[in-house]
Enzyme design. Sequence first.
Site, PDB file in Angstrom:
ATOM      1  N   GLY A   1       0.836  -1.212   0.000  1.00 37.14           N
ATOM      2  CA  GLY A   1       0.000   0.000   0.000  1.00 37.14           C
ATOM      3  C   GLY A   1       0.867   1.257   0.000  1.00 37.14           C
ATOM      4  O   GLY A   1       0.627   2.203  -0.766  1.00 37.14           O
ATOM      5  N   HIS A   2       1.913   1.265   0.837  1.00 36.91           N
ATOM      6  CA  HIS A   2       2.827   2.411   0.863  1.00 36.91           C
ATOM      7  C   HIS A   2       3.576   2.524  -0.467  1.00 36.91           C
ATOM      8  O   HIS A   2       3.763   3.625  -0.997  1.00 36.91           O
ATOM      9  CB  HIS A   2       3.894   2.239   1.956  1.00 36.91           C
ATOM     10  CG  HIS A   2       3.375   2.186   3.355  1.00 36.91           C
ATOM     11  ND1 HIS A   2       3.367   1.032   4.110  1.00 36.91           N
ATOM     12  CD2 HIS A   2       2.868   3.160   4.153  1.00 36.91           C
ATOM     13  CE1 HIS A   2       2.887   1.299   5.310  1.00 36.91           C
ATOM     14  NE2 HIS A   2       2.560   2.579   5.364  1.00 36.91           N
TER      15      HIS A   2
ATOM     16  N   GLN B   1       0.113  10.032  18.291  1.00 35.10           N
ATOM     17  CA  GLN B   1      -1.140   9.521  17.725  1.00 35.10           C
ATOM     18  C   GLN B   1      -1.535   8.164  18.313  1.00 35.10           C
ATOM     19  O   GLN B   1      -2.504   7.552  17.877  1.00 35.10           O
ATOM     20  CB  GLN B   1      -1.089   9.477  16.201  1.00 35.10           C
ATOM     21  CG  GLN B   1      -0.143   8.470  15.580  1.00 35.10           C
ATOM     22  CD  GLN B   1      -0.052   8.645  14.077  1.00 35.10           C
ATOM     23  OE1 GLN B   1       0.571   9.573  13.579  1.00 35.10           O
ATOM     24  NE2 GLN B   1      -0.691   7.759  13.325  1.00 35.10           N
TER      25      GLN B   1
ATOM     26  N   ASP C   1      -6.960   4.947   5.007  1.00 35.03           N
ATOM     27  CA  ASP C   1      -7.237   5.818   6.153  1.00 35.03           C
ATOM     28  C   ASP C   1      -8.068   6.997   5.657  1.00 35.03           C
ATOM     29  O   ASP C   1      -7.587   8.139   5.612  1.00 35.03           O
ATOM     30  CB  ASP C   1      -5.917   6.288   6.769  1.00 35.03           C
ATOM     31  CG  ASP C   1      -5.117   5.121   7.312  1.00 35.03           C
ATOM     32  OD1 ASP C   1      -5.486   4.606   8.372  1.00 35.03           O
ATOM     33  OD2 ASP C   1      -4.150   4.703   6.652  1.00 35.03           O
TER      34      ASP C   1
ATOM     35  N   VAL D   1      -5.096  -0.614  -0.983  1.00 35.84           N
ATOM     36  CA  VAL D   1      -4.535  -1.850  -1.566  1.00 35.84           C
ATOM     37  C   VAL D   1      -4.892  -3.024  -0.658  1.00 35.84           C
ATOM     38  O   VAL D   1      -4.739  -2.941   0.559  1.00 35.84           O
ATOM     39  CB  VAL D   1      -3.000  -1.724  -1.734  1.00 35.84           C
ATOM     40  CG1 VAL D   1      -2.415  -2.990  -2.357  1.00 35.84           C
ATOM     41  CG2 VAL D   1      -2.654  -0.504  -2.590  1.00 35.84           C
TER      42      VAL D   1
ATOM     43  N   MET E   1      -4.504  -3.832   3.252  1.00 32.11           N
ATOM     44  CA  MET E   1      -3.147  -3.945   3.780  1.00 32.11           C
ATOM     45  C   MET E   1      -2.934  -2.952   4.908  1.00 32.11           C
ATOM     46  O   MET E   1      -3.358  -1.799   4.820  1.00 32.11           O
ATOM     47  CB  MET E   1      -2.133  -3.681   2.684  1.00 32.11           C
ATOM     48  CG  MET E   1      -2.017  -4.835   1.748  1.00 32.11           C
ATOM     49  SD  MET E   1      -0.539  -4.633   0.751  1.00 32.11           S
ATOM     50  CE  MET E   1      -0.653  -6.132  -0.187  1.00 32.11           C
ATOM     51  N   SER E   2      -2.262  -3.419   5.952  1.00 32.25           N
ATOM     52  CA  SER E   2      -1.963  -2.569   7.102  1.00 32.25           C
ATOM     53  C   SER E   2      -0.743  -3.154   7.793  1.00 32.25           C
ATOM     54  O   SER E   2      -0.591  -4.383   7.855  1.00 32.25           O
ATOM     55  CB  SER E   2      -3.156  -2.577   8.060  1.00 32.25           C
ATOM     56  OG  SER E   2      -2.747  -2.138   9.336  1.00 32.25           O
TER      57      SER E   2
END
Length: 294
Positions: A41-42, A66, A155, A181, A189-190
């Site tokens: 994803g990144h 955060q 996000d 993604v 994806m995470s």
Amino acid sequence: MSPDRLLEIASVAELVRRRAEWEAEGRRVGLVPTMGFLHEGHLELMRRLRQRCDTLLVSIFVNPSQFGHGEDLAAYPRDPVRDAELCASVGVDALFLPAPEEVYPPGFDTWIHPGMAGERACGPWRPGHFRGVLTVVYRLFHWVRPQVSIFGRKDAQQLWLIRRMARDMGLEHRIEEGPLVRDPDGLAMSSRNIYLQPEEREAALALPRTLQALAREIAAGGNPQQLLAEAWQRLRSEKLLQPQYLELVDWQDFRQLQEGETLPQDLVLLGAVKAGKARLIDNVFLRKGREVEI
Ligand code: PAF
């Protein structure tokens, strides 16, 4: 490209000096802010921005402000060597790796608070989270002064709030939206997916499946509130999941839709669940009221 060609910038002073050089050379600077432990994803965000700038800078900073009490700050996965290799493989020019003491020097006490939109969806579940995100992103924007930056649609609430902050604070650079993604099984994806046990991962697939089914039913003309209530009950019956919310919001103003309201042009369906140690979020867009973007 080998990681040797990747410039690693470890201090704000060095970043500011490099930024001045890039400006003098007339280079268009693109920024991808991340917390590292990079995944596809990144990388997709980096590939997209690569085409829109001359100098592509990726920041990697696990932002303490955060994370709430009891969240996974200490355990947050990190792999700096692999991150640098991945960045080099997609043509990143420079990494910015600031130390926490530089981002939050002693006595630091000025914060950016989101407005009402920060109180929906993830807001109540992660008090202070978006305040931490907006503050660190504002500081990165201030130091890097990018002509373009990019944030992923996974996000969605974060993306919306960052765009609103940029507008409200008069930041003029372009903020692109990157795609959500998914892994082949459909899970978004995470970096936190690594926490999932196999049976939790299987159960977690109920989140994308629920959101996607719901989006199709709404796009087909079903009653959104009734469908949301039914979907919520289905999600709650999943043994290994603790659902946190399912919300339908207007993408224009991030306002929750009311009973009987005519559907706006662009909607987003958002959901969050906990599965074991992992907290997972996902969303589906309904663009122009019809097209469903998984
Ligand atoms: O999405 C993230 O990884 C983080 O919230 C961000 C935008 C890098 C700010 O710390």
